[in-house]
Scaffold this motif. Structure first.
Motif, mmCIF file in Angstrom:
data_model
loop_
_atom_site.group_PDB
_atom_site.id
_atom_site.type_symbol
_atom_site.label_atom_id
_atom_site.label_comp_id
_atom_site.label_asym_id
_atom_site.label_seq_id
_atom_site.Cartn_x
_atom_site.Cartn_y
_atom_site.Cartn_z
ATOM 1 N N LYS A 233 0.839 -1.194 0.000
ATOM 2 C CA LYS A 233 0.000 0.000 0.000
ATOM 3 C C LYS A 233 0.877 1.248 0.000
ATOM 4 O O LYS A 233 1.894 1.315 0.690
ATOM 5 N N ASP B 124 -8.819 4.846 -0.165
ATOM 6 C CA ASP B 124 -9.071 3.456 0.233
ATOM 7 C C ASP B 124 -9.900 2.732 -0.815
ATOM 8 O O ASP B 124 -9.683 1.535 -1.077
ATOM 9 N N GLU C 56 -7.610 1.529 -3.618
ATOM 10 C CA GLU C 56 -6.627 0.500 -3.268
ATOM 11 C C GLU C 56 -5.290 0.764 -3.972
ATOM 12 O O GLU C 56 -4.809 -0.032 -4.786
ATOM 13 N N LYS D 53 -1.541 0.845 -4.734
ATOM 14 C CA LYS D 53 -0.407 -0.003 -4.373
ATOM 15 C C LYS D 53 0.733 0.191 -5.364
ATOM 16 O O LYS D 53 0.539 0.626 -6.496
#
Length: 711
Positions: A161, A327, A330, A332
């Motif tokens: 993350k 959030d 997501e 990454k």
């Protein structure tokens, strides 16, 4: 007898020569390619040949039949080696090398070291294999691709993350930087010239209460910085669109929405300045509907928070909205592998050199690594954050200022890639430079071809102009072009005014914005030349160039070293400095206006009408018409320009010979005064109610017709 025989033989010899010559041109060819001639045997044959031969007025062409070669063609080219010849012949290497050695023993070195074969040996070798050479250009070998490219997507097991990258966008003076100051507890806006942002800034902020880190990109709102806003939208994860509650959706707001939608980036709306009495947040939300931005309160998906950045009102709500959106996405990345990133801004710092702000998108950047960006090469020398503090490393979503760049200054928006070694990085730079040169050469050839076509068309038109005059011969340059240019010079009159400048700015992004504004210049009143431009304070090189070209150096947000300023004053080079972009544009307009010549305009001073025409004799001469005029308003001056018109049609405009009032010559006449006007042209006759307008010549300064958008 002998003498007579010699005399008789001479005509025979001449006849034989004529026969041979005619046979060479008209005789039939044998299969071997030679002509067989039958010589006259007796004197009668010679006489008969003389009678029958007819002298031709034209030389007849010789036709020789082509015999097709039975040898197979073999492609050869300059500096051909034995390996290349073997491939072209299709023969065995050993047999070809043996033949080449038998031709000349010195060819042993040619075979052993694969050197180029000399032309004589090459021709003999081809004859051994019953082949004929066919010359061709040396074929181009497929060049190895030495460029660097982004790595493929990492596997899911390596991804971790990362922090979101948020760009704050919106119209100028809607409170973008103030909102960012409130989020990071800083006071950036107080240090901005003119109260507007003119750079794109990258900051990492630890949100209070949330315990999470967010990277913010602050973009300018002025119309001149559209490219910066577009780069910010491409490099971000989330766009916070700031809309003033008292102003609503404006031009740069719409442009920011378009950039975000084109980049596929989600939008979080922040309605700012809700503390003002005239604030209307609902109107701002409704205005966004016209541009496909529907907030949640109106049934859409875009989050909308009403805030007051000045009074720090409702800041936790905007933080929560940003983190919720992050959030949901997501976000990454991986810390493994080579480093990748994007340039946010670049500049030149005194004592440090070329510096650029890079947003790392993959890997971990450390000192000593080799980076490539466009045509720029870097071995990372220093790494600092936005506050100038040293950094040991920078991972994904981290902005970092890097020094150590060579060759060129990285261009904002370009991708940064890590090279494994210094040699690999240099090969990549050389490869890109070669590709750029080839591309430029191809483009130049296209322009040259187009220019040749235009010149050819112009030549044919000039040639046709000469033919229309009945001239089949003659120089088009001298008879058409030079005469036309002479007439143009005669009509042109005085030389056209011009302005030459050298532009220096603090960062690459600002330079790009100012160049975009300058490129909109299209006025024909004054030539505007940009001699040179770049990032960083002017040096002795720029002073010398400005002196040679009579140019003015314009600095934007730069401090000129005292030594350079003193040298500029001694050499008569002007240096102008500005800190706000619209003041820079105003300064350019003022300088252009000062270069324009003064124009003469006629300003009305008064009007009147003719009461009656009088015919007066001057010392016994022919009677002269005099206009009896009543001044309706203003004043009449003896030296002014008088315009006489009848039913709207002007029949005289110019000076008057005399102006009298009550038989006395006067210089001026006021309102409601009757005056008599005598014109130099005595043929002009007047009628009652003809209009008279008095004008005065005034020289006024012109204004340049250049109106860049947003200024």
């Amino acid at each position: 007898m002998l003498g007579r025989s010699l005399t008789d033989v001479r005509p025979l010899q001449r006849s034989l020569c004529a026969l041979i010559a005619r046979a060479q041109f008209s005789g039939s060819a044998s299969t071997s390619g030679c002509y067989l001639l039958k010589a006259p045997e007796t004197r009668n044959d010679v006489r008969r040949f003389k009678k029958t031969s007819v002298r031709s007025k034209h030389v007849e062409s010789v036709v020789v039949k082509k015999t097709k070669s039975t040898k197979r063609p073999v492609d050869v080219y300059e500096n051909m080696t034995i390996k290349e010849l073997v491939a072209s012949l299709g023969e065995d290497f050993d047999s070809v090398s043996d033949v080449l050695f038998n031709i000349d023993q010195r060819n042993l070195e040619v075979v052993a070291e694969n050197k180029p074969i000399d032309k004589e040996s090459l021709a003999k070798l081809l004859s051994v294999y019953n082949a004929r050479p066919r010359l061709i250009p040396r074929p181009k070998l497929e060049e190895e691709d030495l460029d660097l490219y982004p790595q493929p997507a990492p596997p899911a097991s390596e991804c971790v993350k990362r922090s979101p990258v948020v760009t704050i966008m919106g119209h100028v003076d809607h409170g973008k930087t103030t909102l960012l100051d409130a989020l990071r507890s800083s006071r950036i806006v107080e240090g901005e010239f003119g109260g507007i942002t003119q750079h794109i800034g990258a900051f990492s902020v630890d949100l209070k209460g949330a315990g999470r880190r967010v990277t913010f990109l602050d973009t300018p709102g002025h119309s001149a910085f559209a490219a910066m806003r577009e780069r910010g939208a491409r490099a971000t994860d989330i766009v916070v669109l700031v809309v003033a509650a008292d102003d609503g959706v404006k031009e740069q707001t719409v442009q920011s929405i378009k950039f975000a939608q084109d980049a596929g980036v989600p939008i979080v709306v922040a309605v700012n300045k809700v503390d003002k009495p005239e604030a209307d947040p609902e109107r701002a939300k409704r205005d966004l509907l016209q541009h496909n931005v529907v907030v949640e309160s109106l049934g859409g998906e875009s989050q909308c928070i009403e805030v007051s950045a000045l009074y720090r009102k409702n800041l936790p709500a905007i933080q929560e909205a940003i983190l919720i959106q992050a959030d949901l996405m997501e976000l990454k990345s991986t810390k493994n592998g080579l480093v990748e990133g994007v340039v946010i801004e670049s500049t030149t710092q005194h004592g440090v050199g070329k510096v650029c702000t890079v947003l790392v998108t993959r890997g971990v950047l450390k000192k000593g690594k080799y980076l490539v960006c466009g045509h720029a090469l870097c071995r990372v020398r220093t790494m600092t954050d936005e506050n100038g503090k040293p950094m040991a490393e920078a991972g994904p979503s981290t902005p970092v200022q890097i020094s150590g760049w060579k060759e060129e200054l990285p261009t904002p928006g370009d991708q940064v890639l890590e090279a494994p070694t210094a040699d690999r990085a240099q090969k990549c730079i050389d490869y890109r430079a070669k590709r750029a040169m080839e591309s430029k050469a191809a483009k130049d050839w296209e322009e040259i071809a187009g220019q040749r076509e235009e010149e050819r068309a112009a030549y044919l038109a000039n040639r046709q102009a000469l033919l229309d005059k009945g001239w089949r011969y003659g120089s088009t340059i001298r008879q058409v072009v030079h005469k036309t240019q002479k007439y143009l010079r005669d009509e042109g009159g005085q030389e056209k005014p011009s302005l030459a400048i050298i532009l220096r700015t603090d960062v690459e992004g600002t330079l790009e914005a100012i160049l975009d504004v300058i490129n909109t210049y299209s006025s024909e009143k004054c030539d505007f030349q940009l001699v040179d431009f770049g990032v960083g304070a002017p040096t002795e090189k720029e002073l010398e160039l400005a002196k040679d070209t009579n140019a003015i150096i314009y600095n934007f947000n730069l401090t000129v070293p005292p030594k350079i300023r003193a040298q500029a004053e001694s050499e008569g080079v002007r240096i102008e400095g500005f800190n706000v972009i619209y003041r820079l544009v105003d300064g350019l307009k003022a300088e252009l206006n000062s270069r324009l010549p003064l124009v003469t305009e006629l300003e009305p001073l008064g009007e009147g009408h003719i009461l009656k025409e009088f015919l007066l004799s001057d010392r016994g001469r022919k009677k002269q018409p005099v206009a009896g005029v009543l001044v309706d308003w203003g004043s009449f001056g003896r030296t002014c320009i008088f315009r006489f018109s009848r039913l709207g049609a002007v029949y005289y405009e110019g000076p008057v010979e005399s102006m009298k009032c009550a038989n006395e010559t006067v210089g001026t006449a006021k309102t409601n005064t009757e005056v008599g006007l005598l014109l130099p042209n005595k043929e002009i006759r007047f009628k009652t109610d003809d209009q008279v307008v008095v004008l005065e010549k005034k020289e006024v300064r012109q204004e340049i017709d250049w109106y860049p958008s947003g200024f």
